[in-house]
Design a protein around this motif. Structure first.
Motif, PDB file in Angstrom:
ATOM      1  N   UNK A  56       0.839  -1.205   0.000  1.00  0.00           N
ATOM      2  CA  UNK A  56       0.000   0.000   0.000  1.00  0.00           C
ATOM      3  C   UNK A  56       0.868   1.246   0.000  1.00  0.00           C
ATOM      4  N   UNK A  57       1.917   1.229   0.846  1.00  0.00           N
ATOM      5  CA  UNK A  57       2.779   2.408   0.961  1.00  0.00           C
ATOM      6  C   UNK A  57       3.558   2.637  -0.331  1.00  0.00           C
ATOM      7  N   UNK A  58       4.042   1.556  -0.964  1.00  0.00           N
ATOM      8  CA  UNK A  58       4.774   1.686  -2.234  1.00  0.00           C
ATOM      9  C   UNK A  58       3.863   2.317  -3.282  1.00  0.00           C
ATOM     10  N   UNK A  59       2.605   1.871  -3.313  1.00  0.00           N
ATOM     11  CA  UNK A  59       1.684   2.403  -4.334  1.00  0.00           C
ATOM     12  C   UNK A  59       1.353   3.866  -4.054  1.00  0.00           C
ATOM     13  N   UNK A  60       1.206   4.225  -2.780  1.00  0.00           N
ATOM     14  CA  UNK A  60       0.977   5.644  -2.448  1.00  0.00           C
ATOM     15  C   UNK A  60       2.168   6.467  -2.888  1.00  0.00           C
ATOM     16  N   UNK A  61       3.370   5.931  -2.604  1.00  0.00           N
ATOM     17  CA  UNK A  61       4.608   6.617  -2.963  1.00  0.00           C
ATOM     18  C   UNK A  61       4.662   6.856  -4.476  1.00  0.00           C
ATOM     19  N   UNK A  62       4.299   5.824  -5.250  1.00  0.00           N
ATOM     20  CA  UNK A  62       4.351   5.944  -6.716  1.00  0.00           C
ATOM     21  C   UNK A  62       3.322   6.933  -7.220  1.00  0.00           C
ATOM     22  N   UNK A  63       2.154   6.925  -6.569  1.00  0.00           N
ATOM     23  CA  UNK A  63       1.088   7.841  -6.965  1.00  0.00           C
ATOM     24  C   UNK A  63       1.552   9.281  -6.756  1.00  0.00           C
ATOM     25  N   UNK A  64       2.204   9.506  -5.594  1.00  0.00           N
ATOM     26  CA  UNK A  64       2.694  10.858  -5.288  1.00  0.00           C
ATOM     27  C   UNK A  64       3.764  11.265  -6.271  1.00  0.00           C
ATOM     28  N   UNK A  65       4.655  10.327  -6.596  1.00  0.00           N
ATOM     29  CA  UNK A  65       5.740  10.632  -7.521  1.00  0.00           C
ATOM     30  C   UNK A  65       5.201  10.723  -8.953  1.00  0.00           C
ATOM     31  N   UNK A  66       3.916  10.290  -9.127  1.00  0.00           N
ATOM     32  CA  UNK A  66       3.273  10.314 -10.434  1.00  0.00           C
ATOM     33  C   UNK A  66       4.176   9.739 -11.502  1.00  0.00           C
TER      34      UNK A  66
END
Lengths: 204, 241
Positions: free
Chosen positions: A106-116
């Motif tokens: 979940x955290x990796x996906x949030x991180x990727x979303x933020x980094x777009x």
């Protein structure tokens, strides 16, 4: 006399079952006590699992600060929902590590979303991604088990588990059909299962 | 999706590699399919080994303090249910030894002991509510919504102990469970699943830092595990904490 002996054996078994709640292992009992609000049992679970939970989160997220946040999230979830763990279904270790992986993903996906980071614009070579993901995977058994996979299977399993990519993302990323990803994932995991079981039997 | 299609998703589910809607479809399928449950639990054990294979790094000591701060000790001691159970076991064994008892009688005693084990667990849960109610800092929220029921949530921000008290809640139907949610902002977090027992009040213990949550809610979910992502149906009962 013989019958009495057998009966006494049965009684002992029943007594153990009653005093333990059921035929649970040590860690399953710890979780049961955590569910009842026992702080010492929770501390014991923390002391046994904090290192692997934190290490996995760090490996997947790439920085110690976020890893700490995720590890905290994992243990809070364990404290809150230990009551949801059913001893009959799977063991405590699998439950805890599944929770740790789930929160890290979940955290990796949030991180990727933020980094777009749009997947198609990623310029990293996939061999590098797999190599990077395999870095710091040092457990001898796991290393040997992963080495027994075909390169194609290993890439899919490693990108999914350590990279936190979904099978659809992996298909896009590797430019192969989704069905192929599914097959490689299934065959790879089954082979790992066979390998890790063999390793278990040898150490016993 | 058919059983075959869902079965093909199990390996990716074990690796957390499904899209959210696919994961929900698998979760809805699992309670009714022993084959998929078995496959999942064996693949999850493999995944656990992948976690354990990561080179270990020692977490900072401050993390331990922060994590354990979430779990606060209770103020009052509660009779441990383990003592109760051990006492029962000894009593049962004594009766057997003294009486020269047949196997049928033994089985009966064993069944009885199992019932008493379940009773002692209920007793422990009820003791917890007493402890909570006795605490000067505990509060009670009444849950209201689309169904007739007597459901209250007792919680203590100071100790992080809480319990859901349920009576007169109708059966959710075979294959369904009620799931309790703690809501922080827009983020619901599961606090366990339960099924009502006809004619009996039930108590579901919850440990949490209640200062972080503003509401509790109950939704109907696919059993036996409930939903892992958040409520999949409109909650039938809500309360503000």
């Amino acid at each position: 006399m013989l019958a009495t002996g057998a009966l006494l054996g049965e009684i002992e078994k029943a007594a153990r079952m009653i005093s333990a709640g059921s035929s649970m292992g040590d860690e399953e009992r710890l979780l049961e006590r955590v569910a009842a609000g026992d702080v010492e049992s929770f501390a014991a679970i923390y002391d046994r699992y904090s290192r692997v939970v934190y290490s996995l989160a760090w490996k997947m997220l790439g920085d110690p600060q976020t890893a700490q946040e995720v590890a905290q999230e994992v243990f809070e979830a364990i404290w809150r929902s230990a009551g949801a763990f059913t001893p009959g279904r799977g063991n405590a270790r699998t439950w805890i590590l599944a929770m740790a992986h789930h929160k890290s993903v979940d955290a990796v996906r949030r991180q990727r979303l933020r980094a777009a980071e749009p997947l198609s614009e990623s310029h990293v070579d996939d061999a590098d991604v797999v190599g990077l993901a395999l870095e710091r995977v040092l457990g001898a058994e796991v290393r040997v088990a992963l080495a027994s996979l075909t390169e194609a299977q290993r890439a899919v399993v490693v990108l999914a588990y350590y990279g936190g990519y979904t099978q659809q993302e992996i298909a896009r990323r590797l430019g192969i059909p989704l069905g192929t990803v599914k097959t490689r994932m299934r065959d790879g995991l089954r082979r790992l299962r066979g390998q890790l079981r063999v390793a278990e039997e040898i150490t016993e | 999706m058919t059983h075959e299609e869902l079965r093909d998703l199990i390996p990716a589910y074990a690796l957390d590699a499904l899209e959210p809607e696919e994961a929900r479809a698998v979760e809805a399928h699992l309670p009714g399919c022993a084959e998929c449950r078995d496959e999942l639990s064996s693949l999850q054990a493999v995944a656990a080994e992948l976690a354990a294979g990561v080179a270990p790094v020692e977490p900072p000591a401050t993390l331990r303090e922060r994590v354990l701060a979430v779990a606060r000790p209770r103020r009052l001691a509660v009779v441990p249910s383990g003592l109760w159970r051990a006492g029962l076991a000894v009593a049962a064994a004594l009766i057997l030894i003294l009486g020269g008892i047949t196997l049928v009688q033994f089985q009966r005693i064993r069944t009885l002991a199992a019932h008493m084990g379940a009773l002692s667990a209920r007793l422990a849960a009820q003791e917890r509510v007493l402890v909570l109610l006795a605490s000067p800092t505990s509060r009670t929220a009444t849950l209201r919504g689309s169904t007739q029921a007597n459901v209250r949530f007792v919680y203590d921000r100071a100790t992080g102990q809480g319990a859901l008290l349920v009576s007169d809640l109708r059966d959710p139907g075979a294959n369904f469970v009620y799931q309790l949610w703690l809501v922080a902002g827009q983020e619901p977090q599961s606090a366990g699943v339960f099924r009502p027992i006809p004619g009996q009040p039930i108590v579901i213990p919850v440990n949490a830092d209640f200062r972080r949550y503003q509401a509790v809610a109950i939704s109907v979910e696919q059993g036996p595990q409930g939903s892992s992502a958040g409520p999949t149906t409109v909650p039938i009962l809500n309360g503000t904490i």
